[in-house]
Design a protein around this motif. Structure first.
Motif, PDB file in Angstrom:
ATOM      1  N   ILE A 153       0.865  -1.185   0.000  1.00  0.00           N
ATOM      2  CA  ILE A 153       0.000   0.000   0.000  1.00  0.00           C
ATOM      3  C   ILE A 153       0.903   1.237   0.000  1.00  0.00           C
ATOM      4  O   ILE A 153       2.100   1.128   0.284  1.00  0.00           O
ATOM      5  N   ALA A 154       0.309   2.411  -0.308  1.00  0.00           N
ATOM      6  CA  ALA A 154       1.072   3.674  -0.243  1.00  0.00           C
ATOM      7  C   ALA A 154       0.886   4.259   1.150  1.00  0.00           C
ATOM      8  O   ALA A 154      -0.254   4.525   1.568  1.00  0.00           O
ATOM      9  N   LEU A 155       2.000   4.478   1.869  1.00  0.00           N
ATOM     10  CA  LEU A 155       1.887   4.983   3.250  1.00  0.00           C
ATOM     11  C   LEU A 155       1.127   6.305   3.292  1.00  0.00           C
ATOM     12  O   LEU A 155       0.291   6.523   4.181  1.00  0.00           O
ATOM     13  N   ALA A 156       1.416   7.197   2.331  1.00  0.00           N
ATOM     14  CA  ALA A 156       0.781   8.533   2.350  1.00  0.00           C
ATOM     15  C   ALA A 156      -0.744   8.421   2.341  1.00  0.00           C
ATOM     16  O   ALA A 156      -1.444   9.259   2.917  1.00  0.00           O
ATOM     17  N   GLU A 157      -1.277   7.378   1.709  1.00  0.00           N
ATOM     18  CA  GLU A 157      -2.743   7.230   1.621  1.00  0.00           C
ATOM     19  C   GLU A 157      -3.334   6.505   2.825  1.00  0.00           C
ATOM     20  O   GLU A 157      -4.540   6.557   3.059  1.00  0.00           O
ATOM     21  N   LYS A 158      -2.486   5.806   3.579  1.00  0.00           N
ATOM     22  CA  LYS A 158      -3.026   4.932   4.629  1.00  0.00           C
ATOM     23  C   LYS A 158      -2.551   5.289   6.034  1.00  0.00           C
ATOM     24  O   LYS A 158      -2.865   4.581   6.988  1.00  0.00           O
ATOM     25  N   SER A 159      -1.732   6.374   6.176  1.00  0.00           N
ATOM     26  CA  SER A 159      -1.207   6.647   7.515  1.00  0.00           C
ATOM     27  C   SER A 159      -2.178   7.513   8.322  1.00  0.00           C
ATOM     28  O   SER A 159      -2.869   8.377   7.781  1.00  0.00           O
ATOM     29  N   VAL A 160      -2.208   7.253   9.623  1.00  0.00           N
ATOM     30  CA  VAL A 160      -2.982   8.070  10.561  1.00  0.00           C
ATOM     31  C   VAL A 160      -1.956   8.646  11.532  1.00  0.00           C
ATOM     32  O   VAL A 160      -1.423   7.943  12.375  1.00  0.00           O
ATOM     33  N   ARG A 161      -1.655   9.938  11.370  1.00  0.00           N
ATOM     34  CA  ARG A 161      -0.528  10.519  12.117  1.00  0.00           C
ATOM     35  C   ARG A 161      -0.967  11.174  13.409  1.00  0.00           C
ATOM     36  O   ARG A 161      -0.166  11.405  14.298  1.00  0.00           O
ATOM     37  N   VAL A 162      -2.275  11.461  13.552  1.00  0.00           N
ATOM     38  CA  VAL A 162      -2.775  12.093  14.773  1.00  0.00           C
ATOM     39  C   VAL A 162      -4.152  11.521  15.069  1.00  0.00           C
ATOM     40  O   VAL A 162      -4.929  11.279  14.146  1.00  0.00           O
ATOM     41  N   ARG A 163      -4.456  11.315  16.364  1.00  0.00           N
ATOM     42  CA  ARG A 163      -5.831  10.961  16.755  1.00  0.00           C
ATOM     43  C   ARG A 163      -6.231  11.869  17.902  1.00  0.00           C
ATOM     44  O   ARG A 163      -5.457  12.060  18.832  1.00  0.00           O
TER      45      ARG A 163
END
Ligand code: NDP
Ligand SMILES: O=C(O)C1=N[C@H](C(=O)O)C[C@H](O)C1
Length: 270
Positions: free
Chosen positions: A183-193
């Motif tokens: 997968i592409a990290l840029a499309e699947k990353s969650v950097r803040v919750r």
């Protein structure tokens, strides 16, 4: 063959001082120059004295162009804007540029790729052997465990002075997991919750950042399933591991054709 002469930019910084000690002690390498910003209170100081190894007769200068002209390579742990500037100078001088700096934006990355047409650049968010081996293990684990069964989260902690987040290492490990999952990290990353986030979206890669005290660098990649959890982790105990990796990269890159290389190339793990 004569020793490879290296410029240490950001010579007064935490990594800069560690690099001075490492290069000075390493066979086949010598400190050719040490650079800090114009106006820095460290200008004119002996780089060896500042790094705690006694006089090495290298005065800290604010003239990178003159320093690069008489060197074979540059070790650079500074800031994104500065590293882009240094990559341009390294391209002009057609020398090796080892970049350990983290926190780059896509525009910085594009400029570094352009400089790599003329400079031999080794760039990595973590120059240690251990983290790069960990990245290989993370890719394998992510490939082996289905996204429907195992969620991937990357947790990191660093000292209170660190200015970028997530760390370069956390992103490197996230990229390794993304490669494993194809997968592409840029499309699947969650950097803040924060707040009402809703349930976790399947297949995403989450990041969590801790800052405090004097922690050199700690990273864990957690693969969390139902009823079991795998944690792959690395603790950096001494900045010498990064400096040693950077010095080793410079030796590896010396005489190699211009291009953008990673620590995985240097370590033969690619
Ligand atoms: N890839 C890896 O393995 C590792 C990467 N890092 C990364 O390296 C970077 C530096 O970390 P650290 O050493 O802790 O930071 P420090 O702030 O201690 O050191 C950075 C030094 O670079 C100097 N500097 C910045 N810009 C220039 C410039 N244009 N010319 C000359 N000197 C300059 C700074 O001066 P001033 O204070 O005046 O700005 C400072 O002395 C960070 O991005 C960090 O994440 C760190 C460890 C390992
Ligand atoms: O800023 C640091 O100190 C470190 N930065 C790198 C990162 O961003 O991952 C590498 C190491 O963890 C120390």
């Amino acid at each position: 063959m004569s020793d490879m002469g290296l410029v240490i930019v950001g010579a007064a910084g935490r990594m800069g001082q560690t690099l001075i000690r490492t290069v000075h002690a390493m066979d086949g390498l010598r400190v050719a120059a040490a650079v800090e910003r114009p106006g820095s209170s460290f200008l004119g100081r002996d780089a060896g004295e500042l790094a705690g190894i006694g006089t090495i007769n290298i005065a800290i200068t604010d003239d990178p162009l003159a320093a690069f002209a008489k060197a074979d390579g540059v070790l650079d742990f500074t800031s994104p804007d500065s590293s882009v500037e240094f990559a341009g100078y390294a391209a002009q001088a057609q020398i090796v540029h080892v970049i350990g700096t983290t926190g780059f934006a896509p525009e910085h990355e594009a400029k570094i790729r352009a400089a790599a047409h003329h400079a031999t650049i080794v760039k990595s968010g973590n120059m240690s052997l251990g983290v790069n081996l960990l990245a290989v293990l993370v890719e394998k684990a992510a490939r082996a465990l289905e996204a429907s069964d195992f969620d991937i989260e990357v947790l990191e902690m660093h000292h209170r002075h660190k200015v970028d987040a997530p760390s370069g290492t956390a992103l490197l490990l996230g990229e390794a997991a993304a490669r494993g999952r194809e997968i592409a990290l840029a499309e699947k990353s969650v950097r803040v919750r924060d707040g009402q986030t809703g349930p976790r979206e399947e297949g995403t890669i989450g990041f969590a950042t801790l800052r405090g005290g004097s922690v050199v660098g700690e990273h864990s990649v957690i693969l969390a399933g139902s009823g079991e959890r795998i944690t792959l982790s690395h603790q950096a105990e001494d900045r010498g591991i990064f400096a040693h990796g950077a010095a080793r990269s410079a030796l590896w890159a010396h005489g190699r054709k211009p291009g953008l290389y990673s620590m995985l190339d240097v370590l033969g793990l690619n």
